[in-house]
Write a protein that holds these residues in place. Structure first.
Motif, mmCIF file in Angstrom:
data_model
loop_
_atom_site.group_PDB
_atom_site.id
_atom_site.type_symbol
_atom_site.label_atom_id
_atom_site.label_comp_id
_atom_site.label_asym_id
_atom_site.label_seq_id
_atom_site.Cartn_x
_atom_site.Cartn_y
_atom_site.Cartn_z
ATOM 1 N N SER A 135 -3.479 12.327 2.177
ATOM 2 C CA SER A 135 -4.021 10.967 2.073
ATOM 3 C C SER A 135 -5.022 10.893 0.932
ATOM 4 C CB SER A 135 -4.694 10.599 3.404
ATOM 5 O OG SER A 135 -5.274 9.320 3.316
ATOM 6 N N GLU A 140 -1.389 9.785 -3.572
ATOM 7 C CA GLU A 140 -0.316 8.882 -3.135
ATOM 8 C C GLU A 140 0.250 8.091 -4.318
ATOM 9 O OE1 GLU A 140 -1.201 6.589 0.483
ATOM 10 O OE2 GLU A 140 -2.768 8.054 0.881
ATOM 11 N N GLN A 141 -0.645 7.632 -5.192
ATOM 12 C CA GLN A 141 -0.172 6.834 -6.319
ATOM 13 C C GLN A 141 0.637 7.698 -7.282
ATOM 14 O OE1 GLN A 141 -0.863 3.439 -6.265
ATOM 15 N NE2 GLN A 141 0.791 3.372 -7.774
ATOM 16 N N ASP A 171 3.481 0.190 5.837
ATOM 17 C CA ASP A 171 2.334 -0.395 5.130
ATOM 18 C C ASP A 171 1.916 0.466 3.946
ATOM 19 O OD1 ASP A 171 2.257 -2.542 6.754
ATOM 20 O OD2 ASP A 171 0.636 -1.807 8.030
ATOM 21 N N THR A 172 1.681 1.744 4.210
ATOM 22 C CA THR A 172 1.220 2.628 3.138
ATOM 23 C C THR A 172 1.933 3.965 3.244
ATOM 24 O OG1 THR A 172 -0.575 3.578 4.433
ATOM 25 C CG2 THR A 172 -1.102 1.600 3.153
ATOM 26 N N HIS A 176 -2.997 4.803 1.764
ATOM 27 C CA HIS A 176 -3.476 4.171 0.541
ATOM 28 C C HIS A 176 -2.375 3.410 -0.192
ATOM 29 C CE1 HIS A 176 -6.611 7.133 1.474
ATOM 30 N NE2 HIS A 176 -7.439 6.263 0.929
ATOM 31 N N ALA A 177 -1.445 4.111 -0.820
ATOM 32 C CA ALA A 177 -0.449 3.423 -1.663
ATOM 33 C C ALA A 177 0.334 2.405 -0.833
ATOM 34 C CB ALA A 177 0.488 4.434 -2.298
ATOM 35 N N ASP A 178 0.250 1.155 -1.240
ATOM 36 C CA ASP A 178 0.841 0.039 -0.507
ATOM 37 C C ASP A 178 2.352 0.028 -0.708
ATOM 38 O OD1 ASP A 178 1.352 -2.356 0.737
ATOM 39 O OD2 ASP A 178 0.694 -3.571 -0.962
ATOM 40 N N SER A 180 4.329 -2.081 1.108
ATOM 41 C CA SER A 180 4.858 -3.298 1.739
ATOM 42 C C SER A 180 5.548 -4.218 0.730
ATOM 43 C CB SER A 180 3.734 -4.047 2.451
ATOM 44 O OG SER A 180 2.796 -4.533 1.511
ATOM 45 N N LEU B 415 -3.098 -0.570 -4.314
ATOM 46 C CA LEU B 415 -4.019 -0.306 -3.213
ATOM 47 C C LEU B 415 -4.502 -1.641 -2.666
ATOM 48 C CD1 LEU B 415 -5.841 1.880 -1.778
ATOM 49 C CD2 LEU B 415 -7.547 1.309 -3.500
ATOM 50 N N ARG B 416 -4.107 -1.954 -1.442
ATOM 51 C CA ARG B 416 -4.635 -3.175 -0.851
ATOM 52 C C ARG B 416 -6.046 -2.915 -0.362
ATOM 53 N NH1 ARG B 416 -1.900 -5.507 3.560
ATOM 54 N NH2 ARG B 416 -3.051 -7.348 2.990
#
Ligand SMILES: [Zn+2]
Lengths: 194, 468
Positions: A135, A140-141, A171-172, A176-178, A180, B415-416
């Motif tokens: 995490s 994540e990105q 969601d992630t 972190h990385a979205d 959705s 990142l939301r």
């Protein structure tokens, strides 16, 4: 916020896409089973010794916080979709080696890639890929950027990439990385060039 | 799809815009909403002798909400609750049951309007929480947010009156001979029991409580010959009112900072208004964020870091609100809504990670031209207009952190809630320095990072001040 008819439409399309994927997989398995009597008699062929092609992988480096382009040999499969899967699995193997600069879990895998024309791709990860991912915004990105850029540079025409986990939106990736929404390939490439 | 989503963004803009008007005129009527997740104002409309408010705008900051207009029907979804309203009708169907409004439901420009007189009756069906709406004052308290007031008089010479609150408050305080007035625009204080409380003292005589147009007001009265002065306790839960010799000029102070009362309030921006910074310690409650060590959760590091950053920003003249003060969770939508309705000048999300070294400063990962196809929609690209300034802020933070010898880079992240925030927005992920993971809990390390971020915001504050 999204009107119900649109949600239902998108959901129906997604179900169709996943169902087609499952059917394709089923057909492939059948094909493999048909081939298997002959295949059993042959020694296992390492991927590198068959016909291969050279592709470019965008490999993440945590310490430097960036992606590095790296050439790699992958076996030459028939279909466009299968080729995309082979390319991303080649990328995964780098992350699963001991001492990798951006380690991913040994059980992490790409379940399937769907190329939804025009211009969209869906990467379906397995549960272990996401559940065992570290995490953090950076790690994540980097994973997302590496998958998206590698796919986009090797499969011409992809503008948007969606990432699913076990066939479902999530969601992630790991907090972190979205995931959705879809990733805009141009935006990801610009981010990599910053 | 576009139009509904545009309406949503518009609703947020409208809600934010109500904060723009520094001094509302007499006819500028509004309702103040106080909930555990957001405090906001909305405009009130007068129709056929009844007061109305937009229902979508009212629910927007509190949860996931969407609406559809279908001729004279207006459908609303809030979290898991569905409701159907008909224009011109008093009967509506909410959560599967009928409800009768005190005045007809109205649709204007696809906005559903509900009469204020019915809020106490139907809102609990949507919110699942207690609702306390005082119609005459237009103050709506959602859930258990009320702040109680109590008094403690120390009769001495001069006498001192401690006004105690059950939670921190931040009123605007003004004083004139014989009178000290506290106006609560952002705090859900409630009446101390009766409208007027008398003290058995010849100098400080009584206190009166009023509510009007969304605000609450507490007035402490004294003998005409004395000047009343106020000072805050460090936790902002107590205001000490003391009598001094009379002065002739009325003065206005506050909202006061809890720690640095003496700093110039003009230092936050070039135009004299303090810039509000929303500092968001990421994660919290059931959502720990990353595991940074055997017993170290990201949510705890971010909260400590946020408190240090608040202090650094306040000493530089910024007004600061944290999205959480303790180990509590809130959704990403709630965090974005808190920043949007407060009309903040800057939103800073704080994260911590064990990978990478030094720090990373992120801005939203959005296509440069904004919405380009049907996949992206306004709520997910609300940040797009502010993105150029966000990147300037990120670059300034990188420059200041480098001065303090951090290894630091700027980049973009999906990142939301960065992409849902209307004002300049950045996320800072703090990673260990040369001393490894121990750096993340080191007050000195966090302090240097917080000071660098605060210095960076000072260097770009004119950009923040010029935001709409
Ligand atoms: Zn985080």
């Amino acid at each position: 916020m999204i009107p119900r008819h649109l949600l239902i439409g998108v959901a129906a399309l997604l179900v169709l896409v996943v169902a087609m994927g499952i059917y394709l997989r089923h057909m492939r398995q059948q094909a493999r089973q048909l081939e298997s009597p002959a295949a059993d008699a042959l020694p296992v062929v390492p991927p590198a010794s068959g016909p291969t092609e050279t592709v470019t992988l965008y490999v993440a480096d945590d310490a430097a916080g960036l992606l590095r382009a790296r050439p790699a040999q992958i076996p030459l499969p028939g279909g466009r979709q299968q080729r995309a899967e082979e390319i991303l699995r080649g990328l995964l193997r780098i992350y699963q080696q001991p001492g990798a600069a951006h380690p991913l879990a040994a059980a992490a895998d790409i379940r399937s890639i769907y190329l939804v024309d025009p211009g969209a791709a869906v990467i379906d990860l397995n549960a272990a890929f996401a559940d065992q991912h570290r995490s953090g915004i950076l790690s994540e990105q980097l994973t997302v950027n590496s998958l998206v850029e590698t796919l986009a540079v090797n499969v011409p025409g992809i503008q948007r990439v969606n990432i699913l986990v076990e066939g479902k939106t999530r969601d992630t990736l790991a907090g972190h990385a979205d995931l959705s929404d879809s990733f805009d390939v141009t935006a990801v490439e610009q981010a990599g060039n910053q | 799809m576009r139009s509904t989503l545009n309406q949503k963004v518009l609703a947020i803009l409208l809600a934010s815009a109500t904060f723009l008007s520094a001094a509302p005129s007499a006819e500028d009527q509004r309702i103040s909403v106080y909930s555990p997740v957001a405090v906001y104002d909305l405009p009130v409309l007068e129709r056929s002798g009844h007061q109305y408010v937009g229902l979508l705008e009212l629910l927007e900051p509190l949860g996931r909400v969407s609406s559809q207009t279908d001729g004279r029907l207006w459908r609303l979804h809030y979290n898991n609750v569905s409701a159907e309203f008909a224009a011109g009708k008093t009967r509506a169907r909410i959560a599967g049951r009928d409800f009768d409004f005190v005045a007809p439901f109205l649709i204007e420009n696809s906005r559903g309007l509900v009469p204020l007189g019915s809020l106490n009756g139907f809102l609990p069906r949507f919110l699942g929480a207690t609702v306390n709406f005082r119609e005459s004052a237009r103050r709506l308290l959602v859930g258990d947010v009320a702040i109680q007031i109590s008094f403690q008089l120390a009769a001495g010479n001069p006498p001192r009156l401690a006004v105690n609150f059950s939670a921190p408050v931040n009123p605007t305080i003004s004083t004139e001979p014989g009178k000290l007035r506290m106006v609560f625009k952002r705090d859900p204080v409630v009446s101390p029991g009766s409208q007027s409380i008398s003290f058995d003292n010849r100098i400080i005589t009584h206190a009166s409580y009023f509510e009007n147009n969304g605000d609450a007001e507490l007035e402490v009265a004294a003998n005409q010959s004395v000047m009343l002065m106020a000072s805050f306790s460090s936790d902002r839960r107590s205001i000490m009112v003391s009598a001094a010799s009379a002065a002739t000029t009325p003065t206005t102070v506050g909202p006061l900072r809890p720690t640095q009362g003496q700093a110039s309030s003009a230092s936050g921006s070039a135009n004299g208004h303090r810039i509000l910074a929303i500092v968001d310690p990421a994660h919290g409650g059931d959502e720990p964020g990353g595991a940074l060590g055997d017993k170290l959760a990201e949510k705890d590091v971010t909260l400590g870091f946020a408190r240090l950053l608040r202090h650094e920003l306040e000493t530089r003249g910024f007004a600061v609100t944290l999205t959480r003060e303790a180990d509590t969770g809130s959704t990403l939508d709630q965090r974005a809504a808190a920043a949007n309705v407060a009309h903040a000048g800057i939103y800073i999300s704080l994260h911590a990670a064990s990978q990478g070294g030094g720090a990373r400063v992120y801005t939203a990962l959005l296509p440069v031209e904004g919405p380009t196809n049907g996949v992206f929609h306004p709520w997910n690209t609300a940040q797009a207009p502010a993105l150029p300034v966000s990147r300037i802020v990120a670059a300034a933070i990188v420059a200041e952190m480098q001065k303090k010898e951090f290894t630091v880079h700027a980049s973009s992240a999906s990142l939301r809630p960065l992409n849902n925030v209307l004002m300049p927005a950045v996320a800072v992920e703090l990673a260990p320095g040369p001393d490894g993971i121990a750096d993340l809990t080191s007050a000195n390390y966090q302090q240097r990072a917080a000071a660098a971020i605060a210095d960076a915001l000072v260097s770009v504050r004119d950009r923040l001040a010029s935001q709409p």
